[in-house]
Write a protein that holds these residues in place. Sequence first.
Motif, short mmCIF file in Angstrom:
data_model
loop_
_atom_site.label_atom_id
_atom_site.label_comp_id
_atom_site.label_asym_id
_atom_site.label_seq_id
_atom_site.Cartn_x
_atom_site.Cartn_y
_atom_site.Cartn_z
N ARG A 89 29.96 37.97 85.01
CA ARG A 89 30.20 38.06 83.57
C ARG A 89 31.11 36.90 83.14
N SER A 90 30.93 36.49 81.88
CA SER A 90 31.71 35.38 81.33
C SER A 90 32.90 35.90 80.53
N TYR A 91 34.03 35.18 80.57
CA TYR A 91 35.21 35.55 79.78
C TYR A 91 35.90 34.30 79.25
N LEU A 113 41.41 38.44 77.64
CA LEU A 113 41.45 39.57 76.71
C LEU A 113 40.10 40.27 76.83
N ASP A 159 37.48 43.71 76.33
CA ASP A 159 37.11 44.98 75.70
C ASP A 159 36.23 45.74 76.68
N GLY A 215 29.30 48.65 80.34
CA GLY A 215 28.49 48.22 81.48
C GLY A 215 29.34 48.06 82.74
N ALA A 219 30.90 45.53 84.20
CA ALA A 219 32.17 44.80 84.12
C ALA A 219 33.22 45.65 83.39
N SER A 220 32.77 46.34 82.33
CA SER A 220 33.70 47.21 81.60
C SER A 220 34.26 48.28 82.53
C1 LIG Z 1 30.67 32.84 76.76
C2 LIG Z 1 31.09 34.31 76.78
C3 LIG Z 1 32.44 34.62 76.72
C4 LIG Z 1 32.83 35.97 76.73
N1 LIG Z 1 34.17 36.24 76.64
C5 LIG Z 1 34.55 37.54 76.58
C6 LIG Z 1 35.94 37.85 76.42
O1 LIG Z 1 36.82 36.96 76.34
N2 LIG Z 1 36.28 39.17 76.36
C7 LIG Z 1 35.34 40.17 76.43
O2 LIG Z 1 35.72 41.36 76.35
N3 LIG Z 1 34.03 39.90 76.60
C8 LIG Z 1 33.61 38.61 76.69
N4 LIG Z 1 32.29 38.33 76.87
C9 LIG Z 1 31.36 39.46 77.16
C10 LIG Z 1 31.40 39.73 78.68
O3 LIG Z 1 30.79 38.68 79.39
C11 LIG Z 1 30.68 41.03 79.07
O4 LIG Z 1 29.38 41.02 78.55
C12 LIG Z 1 31.45 42.26 78.59
O5 LIG Z 1 32.69 42.36 79.29
C13 LIG Z 1 30.64 43.54 78.88
O6 LIG Z 1 30.27 43.56 80.24
P1 LIG Z 1 29.55 44.85 80.81
O7 LIG Z 1 29.12 44.53 82.21
O8 LIG Z 1 30.42 46.03 80.60
O9 LIG Z 1 28.30 45.04 79.89
P2 LIG Z 1 27.03 44.07 79.83
O10 LIG Z 1 25.99 44.59 80.78
O11 LIG Z 1 27.44 42.64 79.96
O12 LIG Z 1 26.63 44.26 78.34
C14 LIG Z 1 25.84 45.29 77.87
C15 LIG Z 1 25.31 44.84 76.51
O13 LIG Z 1 26.39 44.65 75.58
C16 LIG Z 1 26.34 43.35 74.97
N5 LIG Z 1 27.75 42.92 74.76
C17 LIG Z 1 28.62 42.46 75.68
N6 LIG Z 1 29.83 42.20 75.13
C18 LIG Z 1 29.69 42.50 73.82
C19 LIG Z 1 30.58 42.47 72.73
N7 LIG Z 1 31.86 42.05 72.85
N8 LIG Z 1 30.11 42.89 71.54
C20 LIG Z 1 28.82 43.31 71.39
N9 LIG Z 1 27.92 43.36 72.39
C21 LIG Z 1 28.36 42.97 73.58
C22 LIG Z 1 25.57 42.50 75.97
O14 LIG Z 1 24.87 41.45 75.32
C23 LIG Z 1 24.59 43.49 76.58
O15 LIG Z 1 23.45 43.59 75.78
C24 LIG Z 1 31.86 37.00 76.84
C25 LIG Z 1 30.49 36.66 76.93
C26 LIG Z 1 30.12 35.35 76.88
C27 LIG Z 1 28.65 35.02 76.95
#
Ligand SMILES: Cc1cc2nc3c(=O)[nH]c(=O)nc-3n(C[C@H](O)[C@H](O)[C@H](O)COP(=O)(O)OP(=O)(O)OC[C@H]3O[C@@H](n4cnc5c(N)ncnc54)[C@H](O)[C@@H]3O)c2cc1C
Length: 238
Positions: free
Chosen positions: A55-57, A70, A72, A77, A79-80
């Motif tokens: 995952r990207s941050y 930072l 959320d 998913g 990463a959360s």
């Molecule tokens: C370039 C980049 C920078 C990022 N920087 C941050 C950061 O600084 N802090 C942070 O909390 N997250 C950031 N994210 C989002 C992060 O990469 C993860 O997607 C997030 O933490 C959720 O991960 P997950 O595995 O729980 O869910 P995932 O399996 O990644 O996501 C499930 C779904 O939720 C969507 N999603 C993910 N994040 C969000 C969001 N914030 N709002 C709405 N939909 C979302 C995804 O597109 C996907 O469809 C960034 C993403 C990108 C591409």
Amino acid sequence: MAEHFIDCMNAKELIISKKIRLMEGVYVFDLAMPETLPFIPGQFVVLMVAPKIFRSYSLVAINDTTMTLLIDVRVGGPASQFFEACEPGDTLQLIGKALGKFTVKESDRPKVFIATGTGLAPFVPMVKQLLDQDAQANVQLFFGSRHMKDAYCDSFFEGYIDAEKHPNFKVFNCISRPEGDMKENYYDGRVTNVIPAQLEECGSQDFYLCGNPQMVDDIQAILKEKGATDNVHTEKYG
Ligand SMILES: Cc1cc2nc3c(=O)[nH]c(=O)nc-3n(C[C@H](O)[C@H](O)[C@H](O)COP(=O)(O)OP(=O)(O)OC[C@H]3O[C@@H](n4cnc5c(N)ncnc54)[C@H](O)[C@@H]3O)c2cc1C
């Protein structure tokens, strides 16, 4: 993602050193790195939070060998789940180097930053970079929150920027569900309502939008209606 897989050869272990709750589901993390990491404000890192889960941050700060993020965890998913459950001492992997082109573009134009939620993360080093270069820089930051108690933008920035030294740095806290009296620099409404009310025209500034993809698309459409063309730069978290 191919770039990230190649760089897996270069994975480095990060150790969670601090986890601070900012509001329900939103945390600031400090991660200890084996060595410092060069980055340009606005860039992000790729983390492996579980086997083959990348995952990207956005980088909030790098101070010597400490990285600040930072995050959320309400998306829910993998990463959360990792970041919600983790505690200081737990580890994860940093893949490769800082990446991304969402960085401050050189220009004399006033800068406007617009974020909801953790889209605020890259704006900390970007605004700091601008104010370090010019203490009088004209910088506006719109931050959208549902409730006043969740408008953590001012307190979060306090650790990085002394607002009193920067009279032309103005924060607009946009509150979509306000309760009670609004404080100074708080505005009733979503960012999508506050921005058109506050900005008469949008052709003469540089805009930076970050966060929820729907919010980014909605704001971009509003800015375009008000004259924005190629002066809008975006980073979508979806
Ligand atoms: C370039 C980049 C920078 C990022 N920087 C941050 C950061 O600084 N802090 C942070 O909390 N997250 C950031 N994210 C989002 C992060 O990469 C993860 O997607 C997030 O933490 C959720 O991960 P997950 O595995 O729980 O869910 P995932 O399996 O990644 O996501 C499930 C779904 O939720 C969507 N999603 C993910 N994040 C969000 C969001 N914030 N709002 C709405 N939909 C979302 C995804 O597109 C996907 O469809 C960034 C993403 C990108 C591409």
